[in-house]
Design a protein around this motif. Structure first.
Motif, mmCIF file in Angstrom:
data_model
loop_
_atom_site.group_PDB
_atom_site.id
_atom_site.type_symbol
_atom_site.label_atom_id
_atom_site.label_comp_id
_atom_site.label_asym_id
_atom_site.label_seq_id
_atom_site.Cartn_x
_atom_site.Cartn_y
_atom_site.Cartn_z
ATOM 1 N N ASP A 1 -4.113 52.688 33.159
ATOM 2 C CA ASP A 1 -4.949 51.629 32.028
ATOM 3 C C ASP A 1 -5.954 52.078 30.845
ATOM 4 O O ASP A 1 -6.008 51.796 30.155
ATOM 5 N N ILE A 2 -6.754 53.991 31.205
ATOM 6 C CA ILE A 2 -7.419 54.588 30.875
ATOM 7 C C ILE A 2 -6.285 54.439 28.982
ATOM 8 O O ILE A 2 -6.511 54.697 27.861
ATOM 9 N N ILE A 3 -4.670 55.638 28.953
ATOM 10 C CA ILE A 3 -3.669 55.810 28.577
ATOM 11 C C ILE A 3 -3.488 54.173 28.013
ATOM 12 O O ILE A 3 -4.012 54.294 26.740
ATOM 13 N N LEU A 4 -3.039 53.016 28.554
ATOM 14 C CA LEU A 4 -3.102 52.078 27.907
ATOM 15 C C LEU A 4 -3.972 51.552 26.536
ATOM 16 O O LEU A 4 -3.509 51.276 25.901
ATOM 17 N N SER A 5 -5.411 51.745 27.438
ATOM 18 C CA SER A 5 -6.647 51.526 26.407
ATOM 19 C C SER A 5 -6.655 52.309 24.891
ATOM 20 O O SER A 5 -6.302 51.429 23.816
ATOM 21 N N ILE A 6 -5.746 53.516 25.014
ATOM 22 C CA ILE A 6 -6.310 54.810 23.826
ATOM 23 C C ILE A 6 -5.131 53.994 22.521
ATOM 24 O O ILE A 6 -4.663 54.283 21.492
ATOM 25 N N VAL A 7 -3.754 53.904 23.738
ATOM 26 C CA VAL A 7 -2.302 53.706 22.856
ATOM 27 C C VAL A 7 -2.572 52.289 22.125
ATOM 28 O O VAL A 7 -2.935 52.146 20.874
ATOM 29 N N GLU A 8 -3.296 51.080 22.367
ATOM 30 C CA GLU A 8 -3.603 50.131 22.294
ATOM 31 C C GLU A 8 -4.676 49.991 21.221
ATOM 32 O O GLU A 8 -4.403 49.269 19.937
ATOM 33 N N LYS A 9 -5.563 51.520 20.265
ATOM 34 C CA LYS A 9 -6.212 51.794 19.381
ATOM 35 C C LYS A 9 -4.995 51.866 18.036
ATOM 36 O O LYS A 9 -5.328 52.362 17.217
ATOM 37 N N ASP B 1 7.766 63.941 38.151
ATOM 38 C CA ASP B 1 8.310 63.227 36.493
ATOM 39 C C ASP B 1 8.639 62.168 36.904
ATOM 40 O O ASP B 1 8.848 61.153 36.110
ATOM 41 N N LYS B 2 9.482 61.649 37.827
ATOM 42 C CA LYS B 2 9.976 60.386 38.305
ATOM 43 C C LYS B 2 9.627 59.545 38.516
ATOM 44 O O LYS B 2 9.674 58.516 37.972
ATOM 45 N N LEU B 3 8.484 59.701 39.139
ATOM 46 C CA LEU B 3 7.238 58.540 39.238
ATOM 47 C C LEU B 3 6.151 58.658 37.838
ATOM 48 O O LEU B 3 5.864 57.848 37.695
ATOM 49 N N TYR B 4 6.158 59.656 36.853
ATOM 50 C CA TYR B 4 5.015 59.342 35.620
ATOM 51 C C TYR B 4 5.943 58.854 34.997
ATOM 52 O O TYR B 4 5.651 57.831 34.156
ATOM 53 N N ARG B 5 7.631 59.260 34.564
ATOM 54 C CA ARG B 5 8.728 58.031 34.058
ATOM 55 C C ARG B 5 8.653 56.855 34.081
ATOM 56 O O ARG B 5 8.310 56.065 34.005
ATOM 57 N N ALA B 6 8.563 55.953 35.737
ATOM 58 C CA ALA B 6 8.188 54.960 35.533
ATOM 59 C C ALA B 6 7.396 53.999 35.734
ATOM 60 O O ALA B 6 7.483 53.212 34.712
ATOM 61 N N TYR B 7 5.961 54.531 35.985
ATOM 62 C CA TYR B 7 5.129 54.875 35.527
ATOM 63 C C TYR B 7 4.602 54.005 33.595
ATOM 64 O O TYR B 7 4.707 53.045 33.173
ATOM 65 N N ILE B 8 5.032 55.597 33.035
ATOM 66 C CA ILE B 8 5.160 55.170 31.844
ATOM 67 C C ILE B 8 6.214 54.322 31.207
ATOM 68 O O ILE B 8 5.596 53.358 29.755
ATOM 69 N N ASN B 9 7.443 54.089 31.457
ATOM 70 C CA ASN B 9 8.167 52.639 31.292
ATOM 71 C C ASN B 9 7.618 51.790 31.476
ATOM 72 O O ASN B 9 8.233 51.100 30.907
ATOM 73 N N LEU C 1 4.310 50.288 31.235
ATOM 74 C CA LEU C 1 3.289 50.625 29.856
ATOM 75 C C LEU C 1 3.691 50.579 28.795
ATOM 76 O O LEU C 1 4.007 49.657 28.149
ATOM 77 N N ILE C 2 4.836 51.103 28.577
ATOM 78 C CA ILE C 2 5.475 51.337 26.974
ATOM 79 C C ILE C 2 6.973 50.706 27.267
ATOM 80 O O ILE C 2 7.986 51.657 26.920
ATOM 81 N N PRO C 3 7.901 49.940 27.320
ATOM 82 C CA PRO C 3 9.027 50.309 27.592
ATOM 83 C C PRO C 3 9.709 50.056 26.206
ATOM 84 O O PRO C 3 9.379 50.065 25.524
ATOM 85 N N GLY C 4 11.239 51.116 26.723
ATOM 86 C CA GLY C 4 11.852 51.752 25.343
ATOM 87 C C GLY C 4 11.019 53.644 25.788
ATOM 88 O O GLY C 4 11.981 53.648 24.889
ATOM 89 N N THR C 5 11.035 53.668 26.284
ATOM 90 C CA THR C 5 9.825 55.069 26.026
ATOM 91 C C THR C 5 11.485 55.515 26.506
ATOM 92 O O THR C 5 12.072 55.711 27.680
ATOM 93 N N ASN C 6 11.747 57.178 25.244
ATOM 94 C CA ASN C 6 12.187 57.708 25.400
ATOM 95 C C ASN C 6 11.902 59.435 25.794
ATOM 96 O O ASN C 6 10.960 59.709 24.989
ATOM 97 N N PHE D 1 7.675 57.267 21.907
ATOM 98 C CA PHE D 1 7.312 56.007 21.794
ATOM 99 C C PHE D 1 8.254 55.380 20.948
ATOM 100 O O PHE D 1 8.441 55.527 20.507
ATOM 101 N N PRO D 2 8.849 53.752 21.074
ATOM 102 C CA PRO D 2 9.588 53.372 20.505
ATOM 103 C C PRO D 2 8.493 52.818 19.470
ATOM 104 O O PRO D 2 7.473 52.914 19.765
ATOM 105 N N LYS D 3 9.342 52.887 18.009
ATOM 106 C CA LYS D 3 8.613 52.609 17.038
ATOM 107 C C LYS D 3 7.507 51.771 16.841
ATOM 108 O O LYS D 3 6.470 51.672 16.476
ATOM 109 N N LYS D 4 8.319 50.250 17.480
ATOM 110 C CA LYS D 4 7.428 48.798 17.788
ATOM 111 C C LYS D 4 7.090 48.549 19.355
ATOM 112 O O LYS D 4 7.678 48.735 19.767
#
Length: 108
Positions: A46-54, A76-84, A86-91, A103-106
């Protein structure tokens, strides 16, 4: 503060539009889940998303901590799952022990 009375802290630094994330439990970097993993990760998400949305955040950087014979792969596997989620398409790109989630461009 969690139900088990642990106080968690999240440290987020913006370095060149990449969020550098670290979190601690009662001031220690060694053990942070204590059976409350999903609640803690939900709050961090939730904290990360509130920053990214800005805006203007290109990605996230983290170092999954090693524990015993696991060199950080489980975290790492856990973090990647949460990040993906949160932001699908993260490389993900790994440089040594550091992982960058680009993060993806859009976003959205």
């Amino acid at each position: 503060k969690t139900e088990s009375d642990l106080t968690y802290g999240v440290q987020i630094t913006n370095i060149n539009n990449y969020l550098d994330i670290d979190f601690v439990a009662d001031g220690s970097y060694d053990e942070v889940n204590k059976g409350e993993l999903f609640k803690v990760m939900g709050t961090i998400t939730d904290i990360i998303l509130s920053i990214v949305e800005k805006g203007d955040i290109l990605g996230i950087r983290y170092d999954p901590k090693a524990k015993g014979s696991d060199l950080g792969q489980k975290r790492d596997k856990l973090y990647r799952a949460y990040i993906n989620k949160l932001i699908p398409g993260t490389n993900f790109v790994q440089q040594g022990a550091t992982v960058f989630g680009v993060f993806p461009k859009k976003i959205k």
